[in-house]
Enzyme design. Structure first.
Site, PDB file in Angstrom:
ATOM      1  N   ASP A   1     104.538   2.360  42.660  1.00 53.13           N
ATOM      2  CA  ASP A   1     104.511   3.022  41.351  1.00 53.13           C
ATOM      3  C   ASP A   1     104.090   4.477  41.535  1.00 53.13           C
ATOM      4  O   ASP A   1     102.893   4.785  41.553  1.00 53.13           O
ATOM      5  CB  ASP A   1     103.513   2.326  40.411  1.00 53.13           C
ATOM      6  CG  ASP A   1     103.891   0.887  40.108  1.00 53.13           C
ATOM      7  OD1 ASP A   1     105.075   0.534  40.270  1.00 53.13           O
ATOM      8  OD2 ASP A   1     102.995   0.106  39.711  1.00 53.13           O
TER       9      ASP A   1
ATOM     10  N   ASP B   1     107.777  -8.217  32.512  1.00 51.28           N
ATOM     11  CA  ASP B   1     106.356  -7.891  32.589  1.00 51.28           C
ATOM     12  C   ASP B   1     105.604  -8.913  31.751  1.00 51.28           C
ATOM     13  O   ASP B   1     105.891  -9.087  30.561  1.00 51.28           O
ATOM     14  CB  ASP B   1     106.083  -6.488  32.040  1.00 51.28           C
ATOM     15  CG  ASP B   1     106.643  -5.397  32.928  1.00 51.28           C
ATOM     16  OD1 ASP B   1     106.898  -5.673  34.117  1.00 51.28           O
ATOM     17  OD2 ASP B   1     106.839  -4.277  32.446  1.00 51.28           O
TER      18      ASP B   1
END
Length: 262
Positions: A130, A11
């Site tokens: 997600d 990330d």
């Protein structure tokens, strides 16, 4: 039988690798290119780079990071975050990414999935999903729990249900799904095996389990119990808790076919 893949996830926020819990409380984990090179040396099968604030900040991914990574590592890597057009995807592939991953743009502009798939093939087209468990009330007043898809780094609920959306993106041309449980992300308590299995059984394309890995056994569970084709992890690798080799040995001991370094 194809080998199960172990995929470190990087990330990226403002040019640095970070890791948080439930998509917040970010900690610095190093320079993306250096971290990528380390994982290749350790035997990772692939990498995923996600620019976690690009969509929220309405900006493009830093192409320089992608180019520098492609110059240093030879394993496949996927890049996602802030991809809004086919031209954005073209730029990333040209810079060295093997696959591109879209999430927010796939929800807002589903035809973008098809455009990328037609241009580069489904094998280069990844959709990140997600989901978060939420309780909803139907017209009869009955409550039920659903996995609701969120976008913009988990900030915006969409009303879409994860399994149905997974089926739709496969029909649109996606060749792989990265499924990140918002409830489990960063908790180190293990993946959400229920939703992982539900999505894996609903589609015929590979599903990458994501969100919640705390030890090597969790990655094995994702493959054996969640029916995933690959397992993605971040914290356990970034901060030196486990190595790729340790993780793969645990998986191999449970009968999973994995690629080991010679």
């Amino acid at each position: 039988m194809l080998a199960a893949r172990v995929i470190p996830c990087l990330d990226v926020n403002q040019g640095r690798v970070v890791k948080g819990t439930n998509f917040v409380k970010l900690r610095d984990a190093g320079d993306p290119v250096e971290v990528a090179a380390r994982y290749e040396a350790e035997g990772a099968d692939e990498l995923v780079f996600l620019d976690i604030t690009a969509s929220h900040e309405a900006r493009a991914i830093t192409l320089d990071m992608v180019r520098r990574t492609a110059e240093r590592v030879f394993m496949p890597f996927t890049v996602g975050g802030g991809i809004r057009t086919l031209d954005d995807a073209k730029a990333l592939i040209s810079a060295g990414a093997e696959k591109v991953s879209i999430n927010s743009s796939a929800v807002r502009t589903p035809e973008l999935v098809s455009q990328i798939s037609r241009w580069f093939g489904s094998c280069a087209t990844v959709v990140n999903i997600d989901p978060k468990r939420v309780t909803k009330t139907d017209e009869d007043g009955n409550e039920r729990e659903v996995w609701e898809v969120h976008i913009n780094g988990g900030r915006i609920p969409t009303g879409l249900e994860a399994v149905a959306w997974a089926k739709q993106v496969e029909e649109l041309g996606a060749g792989e799904i990265v499924l990140t449980s918002m409830d489990c992300d960063g908790t180190k308590d293990g993946y959400d095996l229920e939703i992982t299995r539900a999505v894996s059984e609903a589609v015929s394309i590979p599903v990458v389990a994501s969100g919640g890995a705390g030890r090597p056994e969790h990655l094995a569970d994702a493959i054996l119990l969640g029916k995933a084709d690959a397992a993605l992890a971040a914290s356990i690798f970034h901060f030196g808790e486990y190595t790729i080799e340790q993780t793969k040995r645990v998986m191999a001991d449970r009968g999973i076919n994995v690629r080991m370094l010679v």
